[in-house]
Design a protein around this motif. Structure first.
Motif, PDB file in Angstrom:
ATOM      1  N   HIS A 172       0.369  -1.150   0.483  1.00  0.00           N
ATOM      2  CA  HIS A 172      -0.070   0.246  -0.123  1.00  0.00           C
ATOM      3  C   HIS A 172       1.232   1.617   0.175  1.00  0.00           C
ATOM      4  CE1 HIS A 172      -3.165  -2.740   2.482  1.00  0.00           C
ATOM      5  NE2 HIS A 172      -3.650  -3.332   0.770  1.00  0.00           N
ATOM      6  N   ALA A 173       2.048   1.214   1.096  1.00  0.00           N
ATOM      7  CA  ALA A 173       2.717   2.573   1.198  1.00  0.00           C
ATOM      8  C   ALA A 173       3.638   2.937  -0.308  1.00  0.00           C
ATOM      9  CB  ALA A 173       3.935   2.373   2.268  1.00  0.00           C
ATOM     10  N   ILE A 174       4.091   1.766  -1.167  1.00  0.00           N
ATOM     11  CA  ILE A 174       4.533   1.722  -2.426  1.00  0.00           C
ATOM     12  C   ILE A 174       3.850   1.994  -3.467  1.00  0.00           C
ATOM     13  CG2 ILE A 174       5.830   0.948  -4.377  1.00  0.00           C
ATOM     14  CD1 ILE A 174       7.116  -1.034  -2.489  1.00  0.00           C
ATOM     15  N   ALA A 175       2.879   1.842  -3.549  1.00  0.00           N
ATOM     16  CA  ALA A 175       1.155   2.210  -4.384  1.00  0.00           C
ATOM     17  C   ALA A 175       1.064   3.397  -4.277  1.00  0.00           C
ATOM     18  CB  ALA A 175       0.493   1.262  -4.408  1.00  0.00           C
ATOM     19  N   LYS A 176       0.325   3.964  -2.879  1.00  0.00           N
ATOM     20  CA  LYS A 176       0.878   5.658  -2.865  1.00  0.00           C
ATOM     21  C   LYS A 176       1.841   6.670  -3.357  1.00  0.00           C
ATOM     22  CE  LYS A 176      -2.124   8.400  -0.851  1.00  0.00           C
ATOM     23  NZ  LYS A 176      -2.080   9.595  -2.001  1.00  0.00           N
ATOM     24  N   GLY A 177       2.954   5.878  -2.843  1.00  0.00           N
ATOM     25  CA  GLY A 177       3.983   6.807  -3.607  1.00  0.00           C
ATOM     26  C   GLY A 177       5.213   7.013  -2.975  1.00  0.00           C
ATOM     27  N   LEU A 178       5.141   6.245  -1.861  1.00  0.00           N
ATOM     28  CA  LEU A 178       5.947   6.407  -0.256  1.00  0.00           C
ATOM     29  C   LEU A 178       7.672   5.587  -1.658  1.00  0.00           C
ATOM     30  CD1 LEU A 178       4.022   7.141   1.465  1.00  0.00           C
ATOM     31  CD2 LEU A 178       5.343   5.859   3.334  1.00  0.00           C
ATOM     32  N   GLU A 179       8.697   6.108  -1.181  1.00  0.00           N
ATOM     33  CA  GLU A 179       9.906   5.898  -1.575  1.00  0.00           C
ATOM     34  C   GLU A 179      10.881   4.350  -0.735  1.00  0.00           C
ATOM     35  OE1 GLU A 179      11.086   7.000  -4.545  1.00  0.00           O
ATOM     36  OE2 GLU A 179       9.702   8.657  -4.330  1.00  0.00           O
ATOM     37  N   PRO A 180      11.037   3.647  -1.431  1.00  0.00           N
ATOM     38  CA  PRO A 180      11.338   2.236  -1.081  1.00  0.00           C
ATOM     39  C   PRO A 180      12.921   2.675  -0.065  1.00  0.00           C
ATOM     40  CG  PRO A 180      11.132   2.156  -3.261  1.00  0.00           C
ATOM     41  CD  PRO A 180      10.699   3.679  -3.275  1.00  0.00           C
ATOM     42  N   ASP A 181      13.477   3.338  -0.564  1.00  0.00           N
ATOM     43  CA  ASP A 181      14.683   4.171   0.299  1.00  0.00           C
ATOM     44  C   ASP A 181      14.746   3.518   2.314  1.00  0.00           C
ATOM     45  OD1 ASP A 181      13.871   6.598  -0.282  1.00  0.00           O
ATOM     46  OD2 ASP A 181      15.828   7.315  -1.038  1.00  0.00           O
ATOM     47  N   ARG A 182      13.620   4.814   1.828  1.00  0.00           N
ATOM     48  CA  ARG A 182      13.264   5.590   3.739  1.00  0.00           C
ATOM     49  C   ARG A 182      12.063   4.999   3.666  1.00  0.00           C
ATOM     50  NH1 ARG A 182      10.186  11.273   3.959  1.00  0.00           N
ATOM     51  NH2 ARG A 182      10.971  10.581   5.409  1.00  0.00           N
ATOM     52  N   MET A 183      11.304   3.721   3.163  1.00  0.00           N
ATOM     53  CA  MET A 183      10.665   2.670   3.612  1.00  0.00           C
ATOM     54  C   MET A 183      11.930   1.617   3.994  1.00  0.00           C
ATOM     55  SD  MET A 183       7.614   1.918   1.323  1.00  0.00           S
ATOM     56  CE  MET A 183       6.812   0.501   2.220  1.00  0.00           C
ATOM     57  N   MET A 184      13.125   0.979   3.523  1.00  0.00           N
ATOM     58  CA  MET A 184      13.897   0.605   3.828  1.00  0.00           C
ATOM     59  C   MET A 184      14.264   0.619   5.261  1.00  0.00           C
ATOM     60  SD  MET A 184      14.856  -2.874   3.070  1.00  0.00           S
ATOM     61  CE  MET A 184      14.231  -3.133   1.053  1.00  0.00           C
ATOM     62  N   ALA A 185      14.627   2.018   5.402  1.00  0.00           N
ATOM     63  CA  ALA A 185      15.691   2.807   6.775  1.00  0.00           C
ATOM     64  C   ALA A 185      14.765   2.961   8.007  1.00  0.00           C
ATOM     65  CB  ALA A 185      15.826   3.807   6.168  1.00  0.00           C
ATOM     66  N   GLU A 186      13.643   2.332   7.048  1.00  0.00           N
ATOM     67  CA  GLU A 186      12.392   2.386   8.852  1.00  0.00           C
ATOM     68  C   GLU A 186      12.829   0.762   9.243  1.00  0.00           C
ATOM     69  OE1 GLU A 186      10.187   3.418  11.834  1.00  0.00           O
ATOM     70  OE2 GLU A 186      10.788   4.945  10.084  1.00  0.00           O
ATOM     71  N   LEU A 187      12.493   0.161   7.975  1.00  0.00           N
ATOM     72  CA  LEU A 187      12.400  -1.132   8.924  1.00  0.00           C
ATOM     73  C   LEU A 187      13.675  -2.318   8.765  1.00  0.00           C
ATOM     74  CD1 LEU A 187      10.426  -1.344   6.500  1.00  0.00           C
ATOM     75  CD2 LEU A 187      10.913  -4.268   6.012  1.00  0.00           C
ATOM     76  N   PHE A 188      14.548  -1.309   8.764  1.00  0.00           N
ATOM     77  CA  PHE A 188      16.322  -1.491   9.284  1.00  0.00           C
ATOM     78  C   PHE A 188      16.523  -0.913  10.834  1.00  0.00           C
ATOM     79  CE2 PHE A 188      17.735  -3.166   5.299  1.00  0.00           C
ATOM     80  CZ  PHE A 188      18.880  -3.955   5.551  1.00  0.00           C
ATOM     81  N   GLY A 189      15.444   0.047  11.349  1.00  0.00           N
ATOM     82  CA  GLY A 189      15.221   0.936  12.291  1.00  0.00           C
ATOM     83  C   GLY A 189      16.276   2.319  12.460  1.00  0.00           C
TER      84      GLY A 189
END
Length: 326
Positions: free
Chosen positions: A74-91
């Motif tokens: 959902h986040a990617i489809a709404k336009g969020l960027e994979p780099d900041r999403m991945m950083a969030e998953l890494f904490g």
């Protein structure tokens, strides 16, 4: 809706590219988690890409969505960027929420992503609130609210749908029925055949959609979004789909058979769209290969960005606790 063949093809090509990006992101997250590089739990969206992409293709940048614990797509489809999403998953502090949300609570209010949510059914009251805010502001925005079939048993979901129905709020409720609530088959959780009757209870249109077809999801959501923008109230869509992985990474999936999984994979949403576009000559094999190469490169860059980013300082735990006084 597209008014000619060229617009139709362009839209489908964009949807294919986005679905491939989501799958590449999720596949990489699967590997990273197996290698103990990610903290916490992750719940992957593999197999359900057509719903997020098909639905979010119908809305504008200033519209809203609410998501679930299985929210990366959902986040990617709404336009969020994979780099900041991945950083969030890494904490890491460069993540969308400063590394504090992890996988299940990624949010970016500025982009209308009101949050993934680890609490089952918690997104629907937020969506009703967003709808009420839209109504009070007089804008023509809408809110898409994603949830799984397990959330259909949650009281707050029914409260939100009831409020949206009573007040004709511009909310599209999108139930992603992936057949299992955690490890329990849907038919063992709900004493009802199908979920369209839930829409009837709240006097809102309801439709069951093939959630493995981005075209069908796009068509149905377009109609529901148009209804909401026109001031005619909410709708309920039930998208029939299947998650390829377990409820969470590490789930041994003893509750389903390999034959069942393979039967659903024969209807894979990405492969189906690829075949259609190749057959119609709207997509060249070289361009399809480029989609995969570009997606892989973007996710490579996202992982590197996340690995190189810093962890938040201990003092950051005291930030973002209270909202600023208005």
């Amino acid at each position: 809706m597209p008014n000619n063949a060229s617009e139709h093809s362009d839209r489908r090509l964009e949807q294919l590219e986005q679905m491939i990006l989501i799958r590449e992101f999720e596949s990489r997250v699967q590997t990273l988690f197996e290698n103990n590089e990610l903290p916490g739990f992750v719940h992957l969206y593999l197999g359900q890409e057509a719903i997020a992409v098909g639905a979010c293709s119908t809305i504008e940048a200033d519209d809203y969505i609410t998501s679930t614990h299985r929210g990366h797509g959902h986040a990617i489809a709404k336009g969020l960027e994979p780099d900041r999403m991945m950083a969030e998953l890494f904490g890491k502090e460069t993540g969308y929420c400063g590394g504090k949300s992890g996988s299940m609570h990624i949010a970016d209010v500025d982009q209308g992503m009101l949050g993934a949510n680890g609490i089952i059914g918690a997104g629907q009251p937020l969506a009703a609130g967003a709808g009420l805010s839209i109504r009070r502001s007089g804008s023509d925005q809408v809110c898409l609210s994603f949830f799984g079939e397990g959330a259909m048993a949650e009281g707050q979901v029914h409260e939100a749908m009831n409020l949206a129905g009573v007040m004709d709020l511009p909310v599209v409720f999108i139930c992603e029925n992936n057949q299992y609530g955690e490890m329990t088959p849907a038919e063992e959780q709900h004493h009802v055949e199908g979920f369209e009757a839930r829409g009837e209870v709240y006097d809102m249109p309801a439709e069951t959609v093939d959630g493995m077809s981005v075209d069908e999801v796009y068509r149905a959501t377009s109609d529901a979004v148009e209804r909401a923008r026109s001031g005619n109230g909410p709708s309920l869509l039930i998208c029939e789909t299947y998650r390829y992985r377990g409820h969470y990474e590490g789930d041994q999936m003893r509750y389903r058979t390999e034959e069942e999984l393979e039967a659903w994979k024969e209807r894979d949403p990405i492969e189906t769209l690829e075949a259609s576009l190749l057959e119609s000559y709207a997509l060249a094999p070289s361009r399809l290969e480029a989609f995969y190469d570009e997606a892989s490169e973007r996710i490579d860059d996202a992982v590197e960005f996340a690995r190189q980013s810093e962890y938040p300082s201990p003092e950051a735990a005291f930030e973002d606790v209270y909202s600023e006084e208005i």
